[in-house]
Design a protein around this motif. Structure first.
Motif, PDB file in Angstrom:
ATOM      1  N   LYS A  18      22.576   8.631 -51.036  1.00  0.00           N
ATOM      2  CA  LYS A  18      23.948   8.570 -51.623  1.00  0.00           C
ATOM      3  C   LYS A  18      24.061   7.949 -53.132  1.00  0.00           C
ATOM      4  O   LYS A  18      22.987   7.705 -54.186  1.00  0.00           O
ATOM      5  CB  LYS A  18      24.331   6.785 -51.438  1.00  0.00           C
ATOM      6  CG  LYS A  18      25.140   6.476 -51.235  1.00  0.00           C
ATOM      7  CD  LYS A  18      25.413   5.066 -50.392  1.00  0.00           C
ATOM      8  CE  LYS A  18      26.994   4.366 -50.867  1.00  0.00           C
ATOM      9  NZ  LYS A  18      26.464   3.094 -51.211  1.00  0.00           N
ATOM     10  N   PRO A  19      24.786   8.849 -54.078  1.00  0.00           N
ATOM     11  CA  PRO A  19      25.216   8.340 -55.323  1.00  0.00           C
ATOM     12  C   PRO A  19      24.848   6.954 -55.735  1.00  0.00           C
ATOM     13  O   PRO A  19      25.979   6.393 -54.465  1.00  0.00           O
ATOM     14  CB  PRO A  19      26.497   8.696 -55.560  1.00  0.00           C
ATOM     15  CG  PRO A  19      27.070   9.668 -54.634  1.00  0.00           C
ATOM     16  CD  PRO A  19      26.324   9.596 -52.774  1.00  0.00           C
ATOM     17  N   ALA A  20      25.613   6.675 -56.235  1.00  0.00           N
ATOM     18  CA  ALA A  20      25.009   5.093 -57.259  1.00  0.00           C
ATOM     19  C   ALA A  20      24.734   5.129 -58.841  1.00  0.00           C
ATOM     20  O   ALA A  20      24.301   5.608 -58.898  1.00  0.00           O
ATOM     21  CB  ALA A  20      24.261   4.622 -56.586  1.00  0.00           C
TER      22      ALA A  20
ATOM     23  N   SER B 179      14.583   0.991 -55.026  1.00  0.00           N
ATOM     24  CA  SER B 179      13.286   1.203 -56.179  1.00  0.00           C
ATOM     25  C   SER B 179      14.759   1.428 -57.825  1.00  0.00           C
ATOM     26  O   SER B 179      16.040   2.361 -57.417  1.00  0.00           O
ATOM     27  CB  SER B 179      12.717   2.302 -56.341  1.00  0.00           C
ATOM     28  OG  SER B 179      12.026   2.357 -57.691  1.00  0.00           O
ATOM     29  N   GLY B 180      14.519   0.842 -58.787  1.00  0.00           N
ATOM     30  CA  GLY B 180      15.598   1.081 -59.287  1.00  0.00           C
ATOM     31  C   GLY B 180      17.255   0.435 -59.314  1.00  0.00           C
ATOM     32  O   GLY B 180      16.885  -0.569 -58.988  1.00  0.00           O
ATOM     33  N   GLY B 181      18.244   1.084 -59.692  1.00  0.00           N
ATOM     34  CA  GLY B 181      20.151   0.000 -59.983  1.00  0.00           C
ATOM     35  C   GLY B 181      20.313  -0.271 -58.729  1.00  0.00           C
ATOM     36  O   GLY B 181      20.873  -1.347 -58.467  1.00  0.00           O
ATOM     37  N   GLY B 182      19.427   1.164 -57.643  1.00  0.00           N
ATOM     38  CA  GLY B 182      20.412   0.386 -55.918  1.00  0.00           C
ATOM     39  C   GLY B 182      21.570   0.621 -55.716  1.00  0.00           C
ATOM     40  O   GLY B 182      22.229   1.412 -56.882  1.00  0.00           O
ATOM     41  N   GLY B 183      22.791   0.219 -54.931  1.00  0.00           N
ATOM     42  CA  GLY B 183      23.447   0.725 -54.235  1.00  0.00           C
ATOM     43  C   GLY B 183      23.436   2.217 -53.861  1.00  0.00           C
ATOM     44  O   GLY B 183      25.060   2.158 -53.214  1.00  0.00           O
ATOM     45  N   GLY B 184      22.145   2.319 -53.326  1.00  0.00           N
ATOM     46  CA  GLY B 184      22.284   4.127 -53.358  1.00  0.00           C
ATOM     47  C   GLY B 184      21.254   4.797 -54.190  1.00  0.00           C
ATOM     48  O   GLY B 184      20.304   3.462 -53.816  1.00  0.00           O
TER      49      GLY B 184
END
Ligand code: PMV
Length: 342
Positions: free
Chosen positions: A207-209, A294-299
């Motif tokens: 999922k792109p984020a 891991s990272g920005g999240g949201g996807g």
């Protein structure tokens, strides 16, 4: 014909994403998946760039304009400009870094073709990794002789655009220096001497984020003095401090628990998503000792800690069956390096 190729690793967080933006402690590791930047002398005087999308021509006037616009926006802390810049041009960060090298390090930029490539996915610090590769390749090609600290600091400037104004600095630090790092914005990066072998699986939700959007979301909650968010950030700081000691000791079960606790705090920040939660719970059911985004999240990606190579395989299969894309990769990988100099 001269050719220089540099590569840099991606990274995952054991603990601390988002909290690191707000001067909390983070713990990350470079991974075996990498980006690369190849600079090749070509016979024409038009420089070419293949970064995101098709090969494009670079014009010196445009590179200077981007350089000046970004410098101005950074100075004025005008973060909204970066969103617009990125929406208009997916290659703006790399163009800015080339403009930066032209202006600050006097590289005489012509007759070259730059080809970037990446094995990384959203949430693996793909942007910082590309920036480290590009800056190292340019400095090597033009004989600027930059040390790792300088490469990391310039790569950071690319992330100012990519992360919408306030990157913590952990991404460029990890992709440049490599290994295992602990990081606090006001203190800087410290590489850790970790001898134990860890088994992780990274799962891409597909999922792109947008890291910039997620960072902005948390920043706005912090600015609005959201008590639950402030308390979650403090908890993440404590979790990271404990995780650093535990990572050195090699206590897998406790490290897994700390990752789970960190995920609870990330939910409070509002940066998880149903896709991430799905992969986290299938990984746990398949035997992971701990799992979190891991990272920005949201996807983007999640990361699971496993007891051994057998469990790692089981977790990877479960992630695949649940519709994600699993990656089994080394960690503690080497930072930015020159791959070819011909
Ligand atoms: O999404 P990534 O891999 O670029 O990681 C972002 C990490 C954040 O903590 C959310 C932002 C930052 O600058 O540290």
């Amino acid at each position: 014909m001269k050719i220089i190729k540099a590569s840099a690793p991606g990274k995952v967080f054991f603990t601390g994403e988002h909290a690191v933006v707000h001067d909390k402690l983070g713990l990350a590791t470079a991974i075996g998946l990498r980006t690369s930047c190849e600079i090749k002398e070509i016979g024409t005087d038009t420089p070419l760039l293949k970064n995101i999308g098709p090969m494009i021509r670079l014009r010196e006037v445009e590179l200077n304009q981007i350089f000046e616009a970004v410098e101005k926006a950074v100075e004025e802390k005008n973060f909204l400009v970066f969103k617009e810049m990125l929406a208009n041009d997916k290659n703006v960060c790399v163009k800015y870094l080339i403009g930066y090298m032209m202006n600050k390090h006097r590289i005489n930029f012509d007759s070259v073709q730059i080809i970037n490539s990446s094995e990384l996915r959203k949430g693996m610090s793909g942007s910082a990794s590309i920036f480290s590769s590009v800056v190292h390749a340019l400095s090597e090609y033009y004989g600027v002789n930059l040390g790792k600290k300088e490469i990391s600091d310039i790569a950071y400037r690319g992330d100012i655009i990519a992360h919408g104004g306030t990157p913590s600095g952990i991404d460029n630090s990890t992709t440049t220096f490599g290994g295992y790092v602990k990081f606090r914005k006001s203190v800087g990066v410290k590489q850790l001497d970790i001898r134990n072998k860890y088994h992780i699986v990274i799962g891409d939700t597909l999922k792109p984020a947008s890291t910039a959007e997620m960072v902005t979301l948390v920043r706005e909650k912090v600015n609005a003095n959201d008590k639950a968010v402030l308390s979650a950030l403090s908890s993440i700081d404590s979790i990271s401090q404990e995780a650093v000691d535990i990572l050195k000791l090699g206590d897998l079960k406790t490290l897994g628990k700390l990752m789970d606790n960190n995920q609870e705090q990330l939910r409070i920040l509002g940066v998880s998503s149903s896709e991430l939660e799905n992969l986290i719970s299938v990984a746990k059911r398949a035997g992971a000792l701990g799992a979190k985004l891991s990272g920005g999240g949201g996807g983007g990606c999640m990361v699971a800690l496993c007891e051994d190579a057998m469990d790692q395989k089981k977790v990877a299969e479960a992630i695949k069956a649940a519709g994600g894309e699993p990656f089994i990769t080394d960690i503690g990988a080497e930072g930015v390096r020159i791959e070819a100099n011909e």
